[in-house]
Enzyme design. Sequence first.
Site, PDB file in Angstrom:
ATOM      1  N   ASP A  33      -1.139  -6.170  -0.244  1.00 21.21           N
ATOM      2  CA  ASP A  33      -1.212  -5.494   1.045  1.00 21.21           C
ATOM      3  C   ASP A  33      -2.649  -4.991   1.205  1.00 21.21           C
ATOM      4  O   ASP A  33      -3.115  -4.202   0.371  1.00 21.21           O
ATOM      5  CB  ASP A  33      -0.269  -4.276   0.948  1.00 21.21           C
ATOM      6  CG  ASP A  33       0.337  -3.897   2.257  1.00 21.21           C
ATOM      7  OD1 ASP A  33       0.013  -4.535   3.268  1.00 21.21           O
ATOM      8  OD2 ASP A  33       1.153  -2.952   2.261  1.00 21.21           O
ATOM      9  N   LYS A  88      -1.442  -9.368   2.882  1.00 25.37           N
ATOM     10  CA  LYS A  88      -0.696  -8.914   4.071  1.00 25.37           C
ATOM     11  C   LYS A  88      -1.612  -8.041   4.909  1.00 25.37           C
ATOM     12  O   LYS A  88      -2.320  -7.179   4.366  1.00 25.37           O
ATOM     13  CB  LYS A  88       0.559  -8.127   3.660  1.00 25.37           C
ATOM     14  CG  LYS A  88       1.329  -7.584   4.882  1.00 25.37           C
ATOM     15  CD  LYS A  88       2.733  -7.151   4.526  1.00 25.37           C
ATOM     16  CE  LYS A  88       2.817  -5.760   3.980  1.00 25.37           C
ATOM     17  NZ  LYS A  88       2.313  -4.704   4.882  1.00 25.37           N
ATOM     18  N   ASP A 119       0.842  -1.205   0.000  1.00 29.28           N
ATOM     19  CA  ASP A 119       0.000   0.000   0.000  1.00 29.28           C
ATOM     20  C   ASP A 119       0.883   1.264   0.000  1.00 29.28           C
ATOM     21  O   ASP A 119       0.387   2.384  -0.086  1.00 29.28           O
ATOM     22  CB  ASP A 119      -1.039   0.000   1.134  1.00 29.28           C
ATOM     23  CG  ASP A 119      -0.428  -0.041   2.521  1.00 29.28           C
ATOM     24  OD1 ASP A 119       0.816  -0.145   2.632  1.00 29.28           O
ATOM     25  OD2 ASP A 119      -1.190   0.023   3.513  1.00 29.28           O
ATOM     26  N   SER A 120       2.223   1.040   0.013  1.00 27.61           N
ATOM     27  CA  SER A 120       3.171   2.144  -0.210  1.00 27.61           C
ATOM     28  C   SER A 120       2.895   2.784  -1.567  1.00 27.61           C
ATOM     29  O   SER A 120       3.317   3.908  -1.830  1.00 27.61           O
ATOM     30  CB  SER A 120       4.607   1.623  -0.173  1.00 27.61           C
ATOM     31  OG  SER A 120       4.759   0.524  -1.052  1.00 27.61           O
ATOM     32  N   GLU A 129      -1.761  -5.729   8.687  1.00 25.31           N
ATOM     33  CA  GLU A 129      -0.887  -5.097   9.688  1.00 25.31           C
ATOM     34  C   GLU A 129      -1.463  -5.237  11.095  1.00 25.31           C
ATOM     35  O   GLU A 129      -2.678  -5.237  11.288  1.00 25.31           O
ATOM     36  CB  GLU A 129      -0.757  -3.595   9.382  1.00 25.31           C
ATOM     37  CG  GLU A 129       0.042  -3.291   8.149  1.00 25.31           C
ATOM     38  CD  GLU A 129       0.258  -1.791   7.942  1.00 25.31           C
ATOM     39  OE1 GLU A 129      -0.062  -0.981   8.850  1.00 25.31           O
ATOM     40  OE2 GLU A 129       0.742  -1.428   6.870  1.00 25.31           O
ATOM     41  N   GLU A 164       8.963  -4.320  10.662  1.00 25.27           N
ATOM     42  CA  GLU A 164       9.366  -3.020  10.115  1.00 25.27           C
ATOM     43  C   GLU A 164       9.947  -2.123  11.206  1.00 25.27           C
ATOM     44  O   GLU A 164       9.349  -1.972  12.286  1.00 25.27           O
ATOM     45  CB  GLU A 164       8.152  -2.334   9.446  1.00 25.27           C
ATOM     46  CG  GLU A 164       8.520  -0.997   8.819  1.00 25.27           C
ATOM     47  CD  GLU A 164       7.514  -0.489   7.785  1.00 25.27           C
ATOM     48  OE1 GLU A 164       6.589  -1.233   7.403  1.00 25.27           O
ATOM     49  OE2 GLU A 164       7.665   0.672   7.366  1.00 25.27           O
TER      50      GLU A 164
END
Length: 269
Positions: free
Chosen positions: A85, A114, A46-47, A116, A184
């Site tokens: 993501d 993915k 999602d960057s 978080e 991270e």
Amino acid sequence: MLKKITVNTIQNYKNNNEKFSVLTAYDYSTAKYIDEAGIDIVLIGDSLAMVALGYETTHSIGVDEMKIFTKAVAKGAKRALVVTDMPFLSYHTDISSAVLNCGEMIRLGANAVKIEGYSDYIIEVAKRLTTSGIPVMAHLGFTPQFLNTLGGYKIQGKTQEATEEILKQAKQLENAGAFSLVLEMVPEESAKYITENLKIPTISCGAGKYCDAQVLVSDDVFGKYSDFKPKFARKYGDMKTLIIDCAKQFNEDVKNGRFPNEEEIFKLD
Ligand code: KIV
């Protein structure tokens, strides 16, 4: 034909002490070249909200946009494991919509998703996804979707106590079925301790060399994104300069009448 990487391949890497590599990709051609280069996992991070769409944080991207990029990347990456993501709020409201949103990515060609963070609810989500046939990559340490609650881009797991807490959460995610874990912005020693105490592989994103794998944002690696460079990213190329140089040459050729030439036009029979 090259053998497709699966979650089993990833686990075998860990079992055999073999490092593996993860890069982000957001479009068909980049995914294709990264795949050709032998990268093991292609992550539609999602960057992309920042590096491809110009937003300030990852919060600005939604499920519909991630679907478009997932489709494109999945078409390009034939060998690598394709992981999407899941964006902010796409798996947080209730388990049914989490399964449906994640399932959509699998329908469009992703091999895993993915998610978080950690909470009792996230553990339930991880369990339900796994039992629905959707492999889960977990993500702890600094989690960008929690930027506002964490109070900024802060290194996580800086003390023995905080490291133990991350390990506790990681073990629960592992037990819930997660096949890997992104760590991270965690100190190298903490990431080493967590890696040694997990059965599933850890993927470092600024968490040092002892993790089982390394992930970077491809636009950082290629030197394409220049608004910000994380301390842990390494630039292997200078795509920014290449793009500017090519665009300048084209601009000059057009304005001086050097483009197109005889080979670049069609003629009447
Ligand atoms: O969004 C992203 O690209 C990521 C990785 C860098 C881990 O989450």
